[in-house]
Write an enzyme that holds these catalytic residues in place. Structure first.
Site, mmCIF file in Angstrom:
data_model
loop_
_atom_site.group_PDB
_atom_site.id
_atom_site.type_symbol
_atom_site.label_atom_id
_atom_site.label_comp_id
_atom_site.label_asym_id
_atom_site.label_seq_id
_atom_site.Cartn_x
_atom_site.Cartn_y
_atom_site.Cartn_z
ATOM 1 N N ASP A 119 0.856 -1.186 0.000
ATOM 2 C CA ASP A 119 0.000 0.000 0.000
ATOM 3 C C ASP A 119 0.896 1.241 0.000
ATOM 4 O O ASP A 119 1.823 1.355 0.804
ATOM 5 C CB ASP A 119 -0.891 0.007 1.242
ATOM 6 C CG ASP A 119 -1.988 1.055 1.158
ATOM 7 O OD1 ASP A 119 -2.430 1.365 0.033
ATOM 8 O OD2 ASP A 119 -2.417 1.562 2.204
ATOM 9 N N TYR A 121 1.245 5.730 -0.495
ATOM 10 C CA TYR A 121 0.808 6.946 0.203
ATOM 11 C C TYR A 121 1.013 8.093 -0.775
ATOM 12 O O TYR A 121 1.812 8.988 -0.560
ATOM 13 C CB TYR A 121 1.696 7.085 1.444
ATOM 14 C CG TYR A 121 1.313 8.092 2.492
ATOM 15 C CD1 TYR A 121 0.022 8.187 2.988
ATOM 16 C CD2 TYR A 121 2.289 8.930 3.035
ATOM 17 C CE1 TYR A 121 -0.290 9.091 3.983
ATOM 18 C CE2 TYR A 121 1.994 9.827 4.029
ATOM 19 C CZ TYR A 121 0.696 9.905 4.507
ATOM 20 O OH TYR A 121 0.395 10.795 5.503
ATOM 21 N N HIS A 126 -3.876 14.118 0.681
ATOM 22 C CA HIS A 126 -4.102 13.250 1.840
ATOM 23 C C HIS A 126 -2.932 13.337 2.818
ATOM 24 O O HIS A 126 -3.129 13.500 4.033
ATOM 25 C CB HIS A 126 -4.286 11.808 1.367
ATOM 26 C CG HIS A 126 -4.365 10.806 2.474
ATOM 27 N ND1 HIS A 126 -5.421 10.739 3.351
ATOM 28 C CD2 HIS A 126 -3.501 9.817 2.847
ATOM 29 C CE1 HIS A 126 -5.224 9.756 4.222
ATOM 30 N NE2 HIS A 126 -4.057 9.185 3.940
ATOM 31 N N ARG A 135 0.952 16.775 13.087
ATOM 32 C CA ARG A 135 2.137 17.585 13.380
ATOM 33 C C ARG A 135 1.800 19.067 13.196
ATOM 34 O O ARG A 135 2.373 19.752 12.334
ATOM 35 C CB ARG A 135 3.298 17.175 12.460
ATOM 36 C CG ARG A 135 3.784 15.762 12.656
ATOM 37 C CD ARG A 135 4.983 15.436 11.755
ATOM 38 N NE ARG A 135 4.640 15.486 10.344
ATOM 39 C CZ ARG A 135 4.074 14.485 9.664
ATOM 40 N NH1 ARG A 135 3.779 13.363 10.292
ATOM 41 N NH2 ARG A 135 3.806 14.605 8.371
ATOM 42 N N GLU A 191 -10.344 3.830 3.536
ATOM 43 C CA GLU A 191 -9.426 4.519 2.637
ATOM 44 C C GLU A 191 -9.821 4.156 1.215
ATOM 45 O O GLU A 191 -9.720 2.987 0.815
ATOM 46 C CB GLU A 191 -7.969 4.128 2.920
ATOM 47 C CG GLU A 191 -7.460 4.680 4.236
ATOM 48 C CD GLU A 191 -5.964 4.495 4.436
ATOM 49 O OE1 GLU A 191 -5.414 5.169 5.318
ATOM 50 O OE2 GLU A 191 -5.356 3.673 3.706
ATOM 51 N N GLU A 193 -9.202 3.828 -2.469
ATOM 52 C CA GLU A 193 -7.965 3.683 -3.219
ATOM 53 C C GLU A 193 -8.215 2.969 -4.551
ATOM 54 O O GLU A 193 -9.280 2.379 -4.777
ATOM 55 C CB GLU A 193 -6.933 2.889 -2.416
ATOM 56 C CG GLU A 193 -6.674 3.430 -1.015
ATOM 57 C CD GLU A 193 -5.514 2.739 -0.318
ATOM 58 O OE1 GLU A 193 -4.677 2.117 -1.023
ATOM 59 O OE2 GLU A 193 -5.438 2.814 0.914
ATOM 60 N N ASP A 225 -9.037 0.147 1.902
ATOM 61 C CA ASP A 225 -8.067 -0.324 2.888
ATOM 62 C C ASP A 225 -8.535 0.127 4.269
ATOM 63 O O ASP A 225 -8.157 1.192 4.751
ATOM 64 C CB ASP A 225 -6.674 0.216 2.571
ATOM 65 C CG ASP A 225 -5.596 -0.457 3.395
ATOM 66 O OD1 ASP A 225 -5.780 -1.632 3.744
ATOM 67 O OD2 ASP A 225 -4.579 0.185 3.684
ATOM 68 N N ARG A 229 -7.678 3.636 13.183
ATOM 69 C CA ARG A 229 -6.763 4.765 13.412
ATOM 70 C C ARG A 229 -6.189 4.784 14.820
ATOM 71 O O ARG A 229 -5.034 5.194 15.016
ATOM 72 C CB ARG A 229 -7.497 6.077 13.139
ATOM 73 C CG ARG A 229 -8.047 6.226 11.732
ATOM 74 C CD ARG A 229 -6.945 6.284 10.697
ATOM 75 N NE ARG A 229 -7.488 6.502 9.347
ATOM 76 C CZ ARG A 229 -6.765 6.513 8.250
ATOM 77 N NH1 ARG A 229 -5.470 6.300 8.315
ATOM 78 N NH2 ARG A 229 -7.331 6.719 7.067
ATOM 79 N N GLN A 232 -3.563 2.038 15.034
ATOM 80 C CA GLN A 232 -2.445 2.430 14.168
ATOM 81 C C GLN A 232 -1.579 3.512 14.807
ATOM 82 O O GLN A 232 -0.345 3.443 14.776
ATOM 83 C CB GLN A 232 -2.987 2.918 12.826
ATOM 84 C CG GLN A 232 -1.911 3.365 11.847
ATOM 85 C CD GLN A 232 -2.494 3.971 10.575
ATOM 86 O OE1 GLN A 232 -3.718 4.012 10.404
ATOM 87 N NE2 GLN A 232 -1.636 4.432 9.695
ATOM 88 N N TYR A 236 2.439 2.448 15.276
ATOM 89 C CA TYR A 236 3.174 2.583 14.011
ATOM 90 C C TYR A 236 4.591 3.122 14.150
ATOM 91 O O TYR A 236 5.398 2.970 13.231
ATOM 92 C CB TYR A 236 2.377 3.444 13.024
ATOM 93 C CG TYR A 236 2.552 4.931 13.149
ATOM 94 C CD1 TYR A 236 3.360 5.631 12.256
ATOM 95 C CD2 TYR A 236 1.896 5.648 14.142
ATOM 96 C CE1 TYR A 236 3.500 7.005 12.349
ATOM 97 C CE2 TYR A 236 2.037 7.013 14.246
ATOM 98 C CZ TYR A 236 2.841 7.688 13.347
ATOM 99 O OH TYR A 236 2.976 9.051 13.459
ATOM 100 N N LYS A 245 -3.974 -2.016 10.244
ATOM 101 C CA LYS A 245 -4.269 -2.095 8.812
ATOM 102 C C LYS A 245 -4.500 -3.526 8.329
ATOM 103 O O LYS A 245 -5.131 -3.726 7.282
ATOM 104 C CB LYS A 245 -3.085 -1.528 8.016
ATOM 105 C CG LYS A 245 -2.884 -0.036 8.173
ATOM 106 C CD LYS A 245 -3.816 0.714 7.259
ATOM 107 C CE LYS A 245 -3.371 2.156 7.095
ATOM 108 N NZ LYS A 245 -4.176 2.859 6.103
ATOM 109 N N THR A 249 -8.699 -5.761 3.914
ATOM 110 C CA THR A 249 -8.601 -4.869 2.766
ATOM 111 C C THR A 249 -9.553 -5.416 1.712
ATOM 112 O O THR A 249 -9.416 -6.563 1.301
ATOM 113 C CB THR A 249 -7.170 -4.819 2.205
ATOM 114 O OG1 THR A 249 -6.280 -4.326 3.205
ATOM 115 C CG2 THR A 249 -7.098 -3.920 0.978
ATOM 116 N N GLU A 352 -10.145 12.451 7.466
ATOM 117 C CA GLU A 352 -10.044 13.751 6.799
ATOM 118 C C GLU A 352 -11.409 14.435 6.735
ATOM 119 O O GLU A 352 -11.524 15.632 6.987
ATOM 120 C CB GLU A 352 -9.506 13.587 5.390
ATOM 121 C CG GLU A 352 -8.075 13.105 5.298
ATOM 122 C CD GLU A 352 -7.710 12.807 3.864
ATOM 123 O OE1 GLU A 352 -7.216 13.725 3.179
ATOM 124 O OE2 GLU A 352 -7.927 11.663 3.420
#
Length: 407
Positions: A119, A121, A126, A135, A191, A193, A225, A229, A232, A236, A245, A249, A352
């Site tokens: 997978d 990114y 996104h 951040r 997600e 995709e 996917d 959260r 994760q 992670y 994750k 899927t 999001e």
């Protein structure tokens, strides 16, 4: 033109498309074989080939697309040409018509044996959105993001076909108070995709350059996917996604061949800085795609993500994935990563759309969602331009959230 009666509501399933899948007509699924969707029908390739192309009858009688995909591009091109001929030349109608199965009568199955699953990114929008959430006050993109396609290896054994229920995963998570607890995910997400399926394998130790993309990649499918959260975010660092994750899927049952997407090819966004030579597609043919997705939550459209704006193309992803000498196997699946556009209604994940839970999504029944609840159904669809103003449909990938299992 075709002797087959195609209606206006068959848009997306005409001769421009001809996606491949695996279907059965028995409730036990024991008669699985390869089929092609056309109009309201599935063409039983195994049955037609017995009469019109005996050399390939055994290949199409398989319960996956694996053997067919492994044949390589020459076989894919010849098969597509023959199918179009069978469906357009009136001389073949008598042999072909008895082997058209109604799509509503066909039970669809996982079309491939997933060899490896990677997978990526690849959406700048996104990645920027998540960087701003996690951040704040810092540069949202990590220093490497514009230099290489970032990805991780997922779990091939939990890739499931559309319609398979998704059981809410359990795992460790950190509460807002800082406690470490074990239990069901409370921030279950999606997600939206696009996935690319490898047909022709490559030799271990030999990189696959971008210009060989179409020699190895058979086609594309839709991917959801699913992501926990909260699990994760706790696990992670430092090695990346794992249990948050790997529980499920979902992919669509129809694989749209690359040949059906020729009219959807577009230039990708400008890259700055210019990628290193093995990723530099400045003077190469464009491998961006004008594919438009639609995400429905419990029947309500919550997003329309555009694939055309993805920063890294599938050809670049394949080149990067193999540049260290990693080999390709038939059935390898690599996904684009969440597809998000610049507008709020083009975001391909709930984290999001709700901005990490700060702005709940309002549904027509008056309910609100930040993340998924048990019983929620997510359906993702997509279309691409075909020839002469036509449309190519990817069908759908769907899944319903089930309560966690004990044990």
């Amino acid at each position: 033109m075709t002797w087959l009666d195609l209606r206006p509501d068959d848009a997306g399933w005409g001769l421009d498309n001809l996606p491949y899948g695996v279907f059965s007509t028995r409730s036990d699924g024991l008669d699985r074989r390869v089929g092609v969707a056309v109009g309201r029908h599935v063409l039983d390739l195994a049955a037609v080939a017995e009469e019109l192309w005996p050399a390939m009858a055994g290949t199409f009688a398989e319960s996956t697309l694996d053997r067919f995909m492994a044949g390589g591009r020459a076989v894919w091109d010849e098969t597509r040409e023959r199918i179009i001929g069978w469906l357009t030349d009136a001389a073949h109608e008598r042999a072909v018509r008895p082997h058209l199965v109604g799509r509503d009568e066909a039970r669809l199955h996982l079309p491939i044996t997933v060899a490896d699953y990677v997978d990526f990114y690849a959406s700048e929008h996104h990645a920027t959105n998540l960087g701003r959430m996690f951040r704040p006050g810092q540069e949202p993109l990590t220093p490497n993001w514009r230099h290489l396609p970032i990805g991780y290896h997922g779990r091939a054994g939990t890739v499931v076909v559309s319609g398979t229920p998704v059981v809410r995963p359990r795992g460790q998570r950190r509460t807002p108070d800082g406690d470490i607890v074990f239990g069901p995910s409370t921030r279950l997400d999606i997600e939206a995709e696009l996935g690319f399926v490898v047909g022709a394998p490559s030799t271990l130790g030999t990189p696959v350059p971008m210009e060989e993309f179409a020699e190895h990649v058979f086609g594309a499918c839709l991917v959801n996917d699913w992501s926990a959260r909260d699990i994760q975010s706790w696990e992670y660092v430092p090695l990346g996604p794992f249990l948050g994750k790997s529980f499920a899927t979902s992919i669509s049952p129809w694989v749209v061949p690359l040949a059906a997407l020729e009219h959807a090819r577009v230039e990708p966004p400008a890259r700055e800085p210019r990628p290193l030579p093995y990723l530099d597609d400045t003077d190469a043919g464009p491998w961006g795609f004008d594919i438009r997705l639609e995400v429905r939550l419990n029947g309500h459209v919550v997003s329309r993500p555009p694939f055309a704006g993805m920063y890294w193309t599938a050809a670049q992803q394949l080149a990067h994935m193999t540049v260290n000498g990693a080999g390709l196997r038939t059935g390898d699946l690599f996904a684009s990563g969440t597809i998000s556009g610049p507008r709020p209604d083009e975001r391909g994940s709930l984290i999001e759309l709700s901005w990490s839970g700060e702005t709940p999504i309002e549904l027509p029944d008056g309910s609100r969602r930040t993340f998924l609840e048990d019983g929620d159904e997510v359906v993702i669809t997509a279309t691409a331009p075909g020839s002469g103003g036509g449309v190519v449909s990817f069908g759908e990938v769907s899944g319903t959230v089930m309560p966690p299992r004990s044990g």
